[in-house]
Design a protein around this motif. Structure first.
Motif, mmCIF file in Angstrom:
data_model
loop_
_atom_site.group_PDB
_atom_site.id
_atom_site.type_symbol
_atom_site.label_atom_id
_atom_site.label_comp_id
_atom_site.label_asym_id
_atom_site.label_seq_id
_atom_site.Cartn_x
_atom_site.Cartn_y
_atom_site.Cartn_z
ATOM 1 N N ALA A 53 0.825 -1.209 0.000
ATOM 2 C CA ALA A 53 0.000 0.000 0.000
ATOM 3 C C ALA A 53 0.861 1.262 0.000
ATOM 4 C CB ALA A 53 -0.931 -0.008 1.210
ATOM 5 N N VAL A 54 1.920 1.262 0.805
ATOM 6 C CA VAL A 54 2.819 2.422 0.843
ATOM 7 C C VAL A 54 3.521 2.581 -0.502
ATOM 8 C CG1 VAL A 54 4.903 3.365 1.905
ATOM 9 C CG2 VAL A 54 3.152 2.302 3.350
ATOM 10 N N GLU A 55 3.950 1.466 -1.067
ATOM 11 C CA GLU A 55 4.637 1.511 -2.355
ATOM 12 C C GLU A 55 3.718 2.028 -3.456
ATOM 13 O OE1 GLU A 55 6.229 -1.859 -5.371
ATOM 14 O OE2 GLU A 55 7.201 -1.848 -3.405
ATOM 15 N N HIS A 56 2.462 1.641 -3.399
ATOM 16 C CA HIS A 56 1.508 2.106 -4.407
ATOM 17 C C HIS A 56 1.343 3.614 -4.342
ATOM 18 C CE1 HIS A 56 -2.504 2.785 -6.281
ATOM 19 N NE2 HIS A 56 -2.107 1.827 -7.090
ATOM 20 N N TYR A 57 1.256 4.148 -3.139
ATOM 21 C CA TYR A 57 1.091 5.591 -2.990
ATOM 22 C C TYR A 57 2.338 6.348 -3.443
ATOM 23 C CZ TYR A 57 0.426 10.188 -0.928
ATOM 24 O OH TYR A 57 0.319 11.563 -0.755
ATOM 25 N N GLU A 58 3.508 5.845 -3.053
ATOM 26 C CA GLU A 58 4.743 6.567 -3.349
ATOM 27 C C GLU A 58 5.214 6.371 -4.794
ATOM 28 O OE1 GLU A 58 7.395 7.234 0.528
ATOM 29 O OE2 GLU A 58 7.285 5.122 -0.053
ATOM 30 N N ARG A 59 5.266 5.117 -5.240
ATOM 31 C CA ARG A 59 5.856 4.843 -6.554
ATOM 32 C C ARG A 59 4.855 4.957 -7.696
ATOM 33 N NH1 ARG A 59 10.168 -0.156 -5.651
ATOM 34 N NH2 ARG A 59 11.349 0.823 -3.954
ATOM 35 N N HIS A 60 3.711 4.313 -7.551
ATOM 36 C CA HIS A 60 2.735 4.325 -8.644
ATOM 37 C C HIS A 60 2.043 5.680 -8.762
ATOM 38 C CE1 HIS A 60 2.940 -0.006 -9.568
ATOM 39 N NE2 HIS A 60 3.209 -0.135 -8.284
ATOM 40 N N TRP A 61 1.695 6.255 -7.635
ATOM 41 C CA TRP A 61 1.014 7.543 -7.654
ATOM 42 C C TRP A 61 2.004 8.700 -7.702
ATOM 43 C CZ3 TRP A 61 -2.540 10.795 -8.667
ATOM 44 C CH2 TRP A 61 -2.729 11.971 -7.946
ATOM 45 N N GLY A 62 3.163 8.481 -7.122
ATOM 46 C CA GLY A 62 4.159 9.544 -7.072
ATOM 47 C C GLY A 62 3.968 10.482 -5.908
ATOM 48 N N THR A 94 -10.720 -1.350 -1.237
ATOM 49 C CA THR A 94 -9.271 -1.278 -1.416
ATOM 50 C C THR A 94 -8.750 0.104 -1.045
ATOM 51 O OG1 THR A 94 -9.291 -2.937 -3.184
ATOM 52 C CG2 THR A 94 -7.387 -1.469 -3.094
ATOM 53 N N LEU A 95 -9.464 1.141 -1.463
ATOM 54 C CA LEU A 95 -9.058 2.507 -1.124
ATOM 55 C C LEU A 95 -9.117 2.733 0.388
ATOM 56 C CD1 LEU A 95 -10.814 4.528 -3.976
ATOM 57 C CD2 LEU A 95 -8.360 4.043 -3.735
ATOM 58 N N ALA A 96 -10.127 2.164 1.035
ATOM 59 C CA ALA A 96 -10.237 2.303 2.490
ATOM 60 C C ALA A 96 -9.047 1.623 3.174
ATOM 61 C CB ALA A 96 -11.550 1.690 2.977
ATOM 62 N N HIS A 97 -8.622 0.486 2.626
ATOM 63 C CA HIS A 97 -7.446 -0.193 3.179
ATOM 64 C C HIS A 97 -6.195 0.653 2.993
ATOM 65 C CE1 HIS A 97 -3.900 -2.899 2.655
ATOM 66 N NE2 HIS A 97 -4.337 -3.355 3.814
ATOM 67 N N ARG A 98 -6.067 1.271 1.811
ATOM 68 C CA ARG A 98 -4.906 2.133 1.562
ATOM 69 C C ARG A 98 -4.898 3.307 2.544
ATOM 70 N NH1 ARG A 98 -3.765 0.676 -3.932
ATOM 71 N NH2 ARG A 98 -3.415 -1.562 -3.686
ATOM 72 N N LEU A 99 -6.056 3.853 2.812
ATOM 73 C CA LEU A 99 -6.158 4.952 3.775
ATOM 74 C C LEU A 99 -5.705 4.501 5.163
ATOM 75 C CD1 LEU A 99 -9.458 6.945 3.113
ATOM 76 C CD2 LEU A 99 -7.107 7.686 2.745
ATOM 77 N N ALA A 100 -6.133 3.297 5.556
ATOM 78 C CA ALA A 100 -5.769 2.782 6.881
ATOM 79 C C ALA A 100 -4.250 2.619 6.991
ATOM 80 C CB ALA A 100 -6.467 1.445 7.122
ATOM 81 N N VAL A 101 -3.617 2.148 5.933
ATOM 82 C CA VAL A 101 -2.165 1.978 5.941
ATOM 83 C C VAL A 101 -1.466 3.328 6.018
ATOM 84 C CG1 VAL A 101 -0.170 1.241 4.560
ATOM 85 C CG2 VAL A 101 -2.194 -0.229 4.741
ATOM 86 N N LEU A 102 -1.944 4.298 5.230
ATOM 87 C CA LEU A 102 -1.330 5.627 5.262
ATOM 88 C C LEU A 102 -1.503 6.275 6.637
ATOM 89 C CD1 LEU A 102 -2.398 6.912 1.722
ATOM 90 C CD2 LEU A 102 -0.090 6.296 2.477
ATOM 91 N N ALA A 103 -2.655 6.043 7.247
ATOM 92 C CA ALA A 103 -2.885 6.565 8.594
ATOM 93 C C ALA A 103 -1.899 5.935 9.581
ATOM 94 C CB ALA A 103 -4.323 6.287 9.024
ATOM 95 N N LYS A 104 -1.692 4.629 9.443
ATOM 96 C CA LYS A 104 -0.762 3.921 10.331
ATOM 97 C C LYS A 104 0.656 4.451 10.145
ATOM 98 C CE LYS A 104 0.864 -0.701 11.570
ATOM 99 N NZ LYS A 104 0.768 -2.152 11.299
ATOM 100 N N TRP A 105 1.055 4.684 8.891
ATOM 101 C CA TRP A 105 2.400 5.198 8.632
ATOM 102 C C TRP A 105 2.615 6.522 9.341
ATOM 103 C CZ3 TRP A 105 4.904 9.447 6.887
ATOM 104 C CH2 TRP A 105 6.239 9.306 6.492
ATOM 105 N N HIS A 106 1.665 7.443 9.209
ATOM 106 C CA HIS A 106 1.800 8.761 9.834
ATOM 107 C C HIS A 106 1.819 8.658 11.353
ATOM 108 C CE1 HIS A 106 0.776 10.161 5.768
ATOM 109 N NE2 HIS A 106 1.270 11.331 6.131
ATOM 110 N N ASN A 107 0.978 7.791 11.904
ATOM 111 C CA ASN A 107 0.944 7.627 13.364
ATOM 112 C C ASN A 107 2.239 7.027 13.887
ATOM 113 O OD1 ASN A 107 -1.665 8.670 13.712
ATOM 114 N ND2 ASN A 107 -2.602 6.697 13.222
ATOM 115 N N GLU A 108 2.802 6.062 13.153
ATOM 116 C CA GLU A 108 4.037 5.419 13.600
ATOM 117 C C GLU A 108 5.210 6.390 13.647
ATOM 118 O OE1 GLU A 108 4.815 2.059 11.125
ATOM 119 O OE2 GLU A 108 3.582 0.700 12.333
#
Length: 313
Positions: A29-38, A63-77
């Motif tokens: 999910a993180v890779e999709h946001y950073e690499r595929h989306w830029g 799927t988008l809701a899952h991506r959001l949850a992962v991005l939220a986790k990244w920021h919180n961590e």
């Protein structure tokens, strides 16, 4: 006083608490946001909203809701403000759900008659195969299908069975212990009973496989490459999906691509429902805690149609 050894142990147990599948999903999910989306991390609410809008008609809302949850986790961590909680992001997600309603895809259940057809096909291939390693694959696949069906196992459960955790009880069946699985949130481990049957027997298929492959320990289901080498690591759930589809195709079943590893679980639930199992009995056998989960696997429409709707003449 804490020392480096204890710190290492803490890290070890923290990592052990995170399932491998979860780690892969998080990384993807993180890779999709950073690499595929830029996109850049940390992100702003506006960037997240644009990301969602771009993939609104390409990915399901779940799927988008899952991506959001992962991005939220990244920021919180990493101690950054969570941009996914912004009103703009919530409004965009609401609009996506309304504009692109998502109907969950379900695997086609493998009915008992279809399982019988596949097993007959595999038996023929086992008998006719002149290649020793190809014959072994057919014996292994037969065990995967029969054990997966009669215990309603998910692919991750099939790939997590170890031979040393299996006990065969002659003329009765066998028991197998899974240290952890998706449904075992507290990692207490679960013991499953597997029946010995007159036909389509999972116990006989298990014994045939470990005898033919001369396996005594380690993962039960392992890969065999084109050169006849065993892969001593656990098979992946995706490999199980491919095996189910390939076996269905070889047996001549229509639309083999509509099957997946979940077809075994859904097929057993369909069989149990058609044989008047109570919902309580089915939940206890499979290990479901929530009736809503069990009902998603049961297709009772045909039974209702057969009993209460007069067929057209």
């Amino acid at each position: 006083m804490p020392d480096s050894k204890n710190t290492d142990l803490v890290s070890f147990y923290v990592n052990a608490a995170t399932r491998e599948h979860t780690v892969r999903s998080y990384r993807a999910a993180v890779e999709h946001y950073e690499r595929h989306w830029g996109g850049l991390l940390p992100a702003t609410p506006d960037a997240i909203a644009q990301y969602l809008s771009h993939y609104a008609d390409k990915l399901s809302s779940s799927t988008l809701a899952h991506r959001l949850a992962v991005l939220a986790k990244w920021h919180n961590e990493y101690g950054f403000p969570d941009p996914t909680k912004a009103p703009l992001v919530k409004q965009v997600m609401k609009g996506i759900r309304q504009t692109h309603p998502y109907q969950p895809k379900q695997a086609r259940p493998l009915q008992l008659e279809e399982l019988d057809t596949i097993i007959q096909s595999l038996d023929s291939l086992i008998t006719e195969s002149k290649d020793y390693w190809q014959r072994l694959r057919h014996i292994r696949n037969k065990a995967i299908l029969l054990l997966g069906f009669w215990r309603a196992f998910r692919a991750d459960e099939l790939t997590n069975i170890y031979i040393e955790h299996v006990i065969v009880i002659p003329n009765k069946g066998m028991s197998l212990y899974l240290p952890n699985s998706k449904g075992d949130r507290n990692n207490k481990g679960t013991t499953y009973k597997v029946p010995a049957l007159q036909k389509l027997c999972p116990v006989t298929a298990y014994q045939d496989w470990i005898t033919a492959a001369e396996l005594t320990e380690g993962p039960l289901f392992i890969g065999i490459d084109r050169w006849g080498h065993f892969n001593q690591h656990n098979m992946t759930p995706n490999t199980i999906i491919n095996i189910v589809r390939d076996c269905a195709r070889d047996a001549g079943l229509e639309h083999p691509e509509s099957f997946s590893s979940h077809s075994l679980r859904r097929g057993f639930a369909s069989w149990a429902d058609s044989n008047d199992w109570s919902l309580k009995d089915l939940m206890e056998y499979v290990g479901w805690k929530d009736p809503k989960t069990a009902l998603r696997y049961i297709d009772s429409y045909n039974r209702i149609q057969q009993r209460f709707i007069e067929p057209l003449k």
